[in-house]
Design a protein around this motif. Structure first.
Motif, PDB file in Angstrom:
ATOM      1  N   GLY A 453      72.527 -14.802   0.294  1.00 32.79           N
ATOM      2  CA  GLY A 453      71.397 -13.961   0.667  1.00 32.79           C
ATOM      3  C   GLY A 453      70.469 -13.612  -0.469  1.00 32.79           C
ATOM      4  N   SER A 454      71.002 -13.572  -1.701  1.00 37.60           N
ATOM      5  CA  SER A 454      70.171 -13.187  -2.844  1.00 37.60           C
ATOM      6  C   SER A 454      69.080 -14.220  -3.143  1.00 37.60           C
ATOM      7  N   LEU A 455      69.225 -15.457  -2.643  1.00 35.76           N
ATOM      8  CA  LEU A 455      68.239 -16.505  -2.902  1.00 35.76           C
ATOM      9  C   LEU A 455      67.072 -16.453  -1.916  1.00 35.76           C
ATOM     10  N   LEU A 456      67.267 -15.756  -0.780  1.00 32.62           N
ATOM     11  CA  LEU A 456      66.206 -15.688   0.216  1.00 32.62           C
ATOM     12  C   LEU A 456      65.223 -14.592  -0.171  1.00 32.62           C
ATOM     13  N   GLN A 457      63.944 -14.880  -0.087  1.00 37.65           N
ATOM     14  CA  GLN A 457      62.916 -13.936  -0.506  1.00 37.65           C
ATOM     15  C   GLN A 457      62.465 -13.009   0.612  1.00 37.65           C
ATOM     16  N   TYR A 458      62.607 -13.439   1.866  1.00 36.70           N
ATOM     17  CA  TYR A 458      61.988 -12.708   2.954  1.00 36.70           C
ATOM     18  C   TYR A 458      62.971 -12.228   4.029  1.00 36.70           C
ATOM     19  N   HIS A 459      64.068 -12.954   4.225  1.00 39.22           N
ATOM     20  CA  HIS A 459      64.924 -12.636   5.376  1.00 39.22           C
ATOM     21  C   HIS A 459      66.400 -12.567   4.988  1.00 39.22           C
ATOM     22  N   ALA A 460      66.672 -11.935   3.837  1.00 33.29           N
ATOM     23  CA  ALA A 460      68.068 -11.806   3.380  1.00 33.29           C
ATOM     24  C   ALA A 460      68.894 -10.975   4.352  1.00 33.29           C
ATOM     25  N   SER A 461      68.295  -9.940   4.947  1.00 33.51           N
ATOM     26  CA  SER A 461      69.073  -9.066   5.838  1.00 33.51           C
ATOM     27  C   SER A 461      69.469  -9.800   7.122  1.00 33.51           C
ATOM     28  N   GLU A 462      68.562 -10.656   7.650  1.00 31.63           N
ATOM     29  CA  GLU A 462      68.922 -11.442   8.831  1.00 31.63           C
ATOM     30  C   GLU A 462      70.030 -12.440   8.494  1.00 31.63           C
ATOM     31  N   PHE A 463      69.971 -12.996   7.277  1.00 28.80           N
ATOM     32  CA  PHE A 463      71.005 -13.929   6.810  1.00 28.80           C
ATOM     33  C   PHE A 463      72.373 -13.235   6.800  1.00 28.80           C
ATOM     34  N   GLU A 464      72.427 -12.017   6.232  1.00 28.03           N
ATOM     35  CA  GLU A 464      73.693 -11.282   6.178  1.00 28.03           C
ATOM     36  C   GLU A 464      74.154 -10.901   7.580  1.00 28.03           C
ATOM     37  N   ALA A 465      73.222 -10.532   8.461  1.00 28.37           N
ATOM     38  CA  ALA A 465      73.596 -10.193   9.834  1.00 28.37           C
ATOM     39  C   ALA A 465      74.227 -11.392  10.538  1.00 28.37           C
ATOM     40  N   ALA A 466      73.668 -12.582  10.295  1.00 27.64           N
ATOM     41  CA  ALA A 466      74.229 -13.792  10.900  1.00 27.64           C
ATOM     42  C   ALA A 466      75.630 -14.077  10.360  1.00 27.64           C
ATOM     43  N   LEU A 467      75.826 -13.903   9.044  1.00 29.43           N
ATOM     44  CA  LEU A 467      77.143 -14.140   8.451  1.00 29.43           C
ATOM     45  C   LEU A 467      78.187 -13.178   9.006  1.00 29.43           C
ATOM     46  N   GLN A 468      77.753 -11.953   9.294  1.00 32.73           N
ATOM     47  CA  GLN A 468      78.677 -10.935   9.803  1.00 32.73           C
ATOM     48  C   GLN A 468      78.881 -11.031  11.310  1.00 32.73           C
ATOM     49  N   GLY A 469      78.167 -11.968  11.959  1.00 26.22           N
ATOM     50  CA  GLY A 469      78.340 -12.152  13.399  1.00 26.22           C
ATOM     51  C   GLY A 469      77.675 -11.082  14.235  1.00 26.22           C
ATOM     52  N   ARG A 470      76.679 -10.383  13.667  1.00 29.77           N
ATOM     53  CA  ARG A 470      75.989  -9.319  14.417  1.00 29.77           C
ATOM     54  C   ARG A 470      74.848  -9.937  15.237  1.00 29.77           C
ATOM     55  N   PHE A 471      75.237 -10.754  16.220  1.00 34.19           N
ATOM     56  CA  PHE A 471      74.245 -11.521  16.959  1.00 34.19           C
ATOM     57  C   PHE A 471      73.468 -10.669  17.955  1.00 34.19           C
ATOM     58  N   ASN A 472      73.895  -9.413  18.145  1.00 34.98           N
ATOM     59  CA  ASN A 472      73.119  -8.505  18.996  1.00 34.98           C
ATOM     60  C   ASN A 472      71.980  -7.845  18.216  1.00 34.98           C
ATOM     61  N   ASP A 473      71.896  -8.094  16.922  1.00 30.75           N
ATOM     62  CA  ASP A 473      70.806  -7.565  16.100  1.00 30.75           C
ATOM     63  C   ASP A 473      69.481  -8.041  16.714  1.00 30.75           C
ATOM     64  N   PRO A 474      68.545  -7.111  16.980  1.00 29.96           N
ATOM     65  CA  PRO A 474      67.274  -7.498  17.625  1.00 29.96           C
ATOM     66  C   PRO A 474      66.529  -8.596  16.866  1.00 29.96           C
ATOM     67  N   ARG A 475      66.645  -8.591  15.521  1.00 31.77           N
ATOM     68  CA  ARG A 475      65.951  -9.613  14.735  1.00 31.77           C
ATOM     69  C   ARG A 475      66.533 -10.992  15.002  1.00 31.77           C
ATOM     70  N   LEU A 476      67.866 -11.065  15.146  1.00 31.26           N
ATOM     71  CA  LEU A 476      68.485 -12.360  15.432  1.00 31.26           C
ATOM     72  C   LEU A 476      68.189 -12.797  16.860  1.00 31.26           C
ATOM     73  N   SER A 477      68.150 -11.826  17.777  1.00 33.32           N
ATOM     74  CA  SER A 477      67.810 -12.163  19.165  1.00 33.32           C
ATOM     75  C   SER A 477      66.407 -12.746  19.243  1.00 33.32           C
ATOM     76  N   ALA A 478      65.453 -12.095  18.531  1.00 32.69           N
ATOM     77  CA  ALA A 478      64.078 -12.596  18.520  1.00 32.69           C
ATOM     78  C   ALA A 478      64.003 -13.975  17.870  1.00 32.69           C
ATOM     79  N   LEU A 479      64.783 -14.152  16.816  1.00 32.89           N
ATOM     80  CA  LEU A 479      64.823 -15.430  16.102  1.00 32.89           C
ATOM     81  C   LEU A 479      65.288 -16.552  17.031  1.00 32.89           C
ATOM     82  N   MET A 480      66.350 -16.297  17.785  1.00 31.23           N
ATOM     83  CA  MET A 480      66.915 -17.339  18.637  1.00 31.23           C
ATOM     84  C   MET A 480      65.982 -17.701  19.798  1.00 31.23           C
TER      85      MET A 480
END
Length: 547
Positions: A453-480
């Motif tokens: 996540g430290s290498l991503l400039q804009y979406h590190a938090s979405e990256f960490e949410a995906a790694l943690q399996g928090r697929f109900n996160d609204p940002r990940l839902s919008a992404l998908m």
């Protein structure tokens, strides 16, 4: 078959909150615990764990059962396989109806540890080392510290005790070379047994005292040993962590031993690895404040920076304590500086403040371009936080950069249903990478050797949410659901995309490094050579590991 009595006895030993909590993050909700369901996508948590009934249930998809059912479902194991995995992690001996297939545990690691402890009593060099570090005999006993001899002695001991070779290999006590020859994994090292949260020995850490190239080694990954999910001495610290609602995370086994010795019994350590998203469920238990007690050298600061970003983006409270001048917690305790250590631990730098300071310190603020780059990177981090925290930390960022707060334009980071996100080329690439990880989870472990996540400039938090399996996160839902964001095709396609991204990243790092005035000429020259070597390897089509 496993006897029913044996299964019931195992169930009586298990705590469903510990079992489920070792896989996903649980949050207390009254007398129960809740989390987003790991078995289906959902917008609000409907997965409940009831400790009094020792059951879990999802009101969304209907999944439910006990600890065994959860491990079966989560790890896609059969009923007997799940039982055997749980028994191994809790040091429980199962009994079978067919004696010919009896799988009685040999207690191999426990037997090996007892032997290591006896060998320590006979080894003056190892004893002197521990004594010089200030470790008491009572601490040696409490932590089960021992000594591993030369490889041949360990192999003979296992043979004399008739301990099964297959189990010794499986549990990481010995290895097998390409030529088929067996060897002990711990040779001429002081040993530190590593326990699961339930207290069973699942592996070892070893510190050389005879000049082996690697100062510390750990057991190899196994069905019961995953260094990214374990914390050294957590089983001893758990009660104090729950009572104080604080946890001190250090980088070394000896730091933990000495901290406990001095009364800081809520201390643990990572197992020779950086703090990762997989540690978060364990750290979340008891909802403690997290204090990172790391070395103040370049490596320690870098580790603290990455951990602070991860913890702040995941909503943890706490801060960083850095030990300067080559000292560490163990040294301070040995030198009777316990009051000074206590004062340090009570004045941590909050995670968000630390990340902001470290980010900005990486740039030459006398150079307008350097200042602009520092501003962009800091804004990228702020966008991973809640709107309230963004506003609270805006003045700090402005003060450190020496600019007007009006120049810090965070924009609206909240997704709306009516207005599509305005995405740049960089946004599109990062979100495509995250979408690929979500749709192809089997490649995640491999790719994490090259990017985090430290290498991503804009979406590190979405990256960490995906790694943690928090697929109900609204940002990940919008992404998908966003058709503009594609999934990278094929393993080779992913590799080429990653090489292009990493090449751009390391070129940015190289440019940033040339403007730095906070490191010595020799150190800067060394780092520049390292980065140029990575860029050269990437140009040859070779992926470059993070470390």
């Amino acid at each position: 078959m496993i006897t029913q009595d044996s299964i019931e006895a195992l169930k009586a030993r298990l705590d469903i909150v510990d079992v489920v909590g070792s896989y996903i993050e649980l949050k207390r909700a009254g007398s129960s615990f809740k989390a987003p369901c790991p078995f289906h996508d959902e917008k609000s948590p409907s997965f409940t764990v009831n400790p009094s009934r020792q059951k879990y249930h999802c009101f969304g998809c209907g999944a439910g059962g006990d600890s065994i059912n959860f491990v079966m479902e989560y790890e896609k194991l059969s009923y007997p396989e799940a039982i055997e995995k749980l028994a191994a992690s809790t040091n429980f001996t199962l009994h079978y109806t067919d004696n010919a297939h009896q799988k009685k545990r040999s207690n191999l690691l426990e037997t090996l540890n007892e032997w290591y402890q006896k060998l320590l009593e006979q080894n003056r060099v190892a004893q002197d080392y521990l004594h010089e570090r200030g470790i008491y005999a009572s601490s040696i006993e409490r932590f089960g510290i021992g000594y591993a001899p030369v490889s041949g002695d360990t192999l003979r001991f296992l043979e004399q005790r008739r301990l099964p070779t297959s189990e010794a290999i499986e549990q990481g006590a010995i290895g097998k070379g390409d030529d088929g020859r067996l060897f002990a994994r711990f040779i001429e090292r002081i040993t530190f047994p590593i326990h699961s949260t339930s207290g069973a020995i699942v592996g070892f850490g070893g510190r050389t005292i005879t000049g082996h190239q690697a100062k510390y080694v750990n057991s190899s990954q196994s069905a019961i040993f995953n260094k990214s999910r374990l914390l050294y001495a957590y089983h001893l610290a758990r009660e104090a962590i729950y009572r104080r609602r604080e946890i001190i995370v250090t980088e070394g086994y000896l730091d933990v031993v000495m901290l406990h010795q001095a009364g800081f019994t809520h201390s643990v350590a990572t197992l020779g690895t950086a703090l990762t998203a997989e540690h978060l469920p364990l750290l979340r238990k008891g909802e403690p404040k997290i204090f990172l007690a790391y070395d103040g050298d370049k490596a320690g600061r870098a580790a603290a920076f990455k951990a602070s970003k991860l913890l702040s983006m995941s909503g943890f409270d706490g801060g960083v304590v850095l030990f300067e001048g080559g000292l560490d917690p163990a040294d301070m305790i040995k030198n009777n500086q316990i009051e000074a250590l206590n004062a340090l631990l009570h004045r941590p730098i909050p995670f968000i403040e630390f990340v902001i300071s470290e980010t900005i310190n990486n740039y030459d603020l006398q150079d307008p371009k350097g200042k602009e780059s520092g501003l962009h990177e800091t804004i990228g981090f702020l966008k991973t936080l809640s709107p309230l925290l963004q506003e609270e930390y805006r003045p700090l960022v402005a003060a450190k950069l020496g600019i007007s707060p009006s120049l810090i334009r965070l924009g609206n980071t909240q997704n709306t249903q009516h207005q599509p996100l305005q995405l740049s080329h960089h946004d599109i690439w990062e979100l495509s990478f995250i979408k690929t990880l979500i749709e192809r989870p089997h490649i995640t472990d491999t790719l994490l050797d090259f990017i985090d996540g430290s290498l991503l400039q804009y979406h590190a938090s979405e990256f960490e949410a995906a790694l943690q399996g928090r697929f109900n996160d609204p940002r990940l839902s919008a992404l998908m659901m966003d058709d503009r964001i594609r999934v990278f095709e094929g393993d080779e396609g992913i590799k080429l995309e990653l090489i292009t991204f990493l090449n751009a990243h390391y070129n940015r790092e190289l440019k940033k490094l040339t403007t730095q005035n906070t490191v010595s000429f020799d150190q800067k020259s060394y780092l520049i050579r390292q980065i140029r070597e990575k860029i050269a390897r990437l140009k040859k089509g070779e992926l470059v590991p993070l470390t």
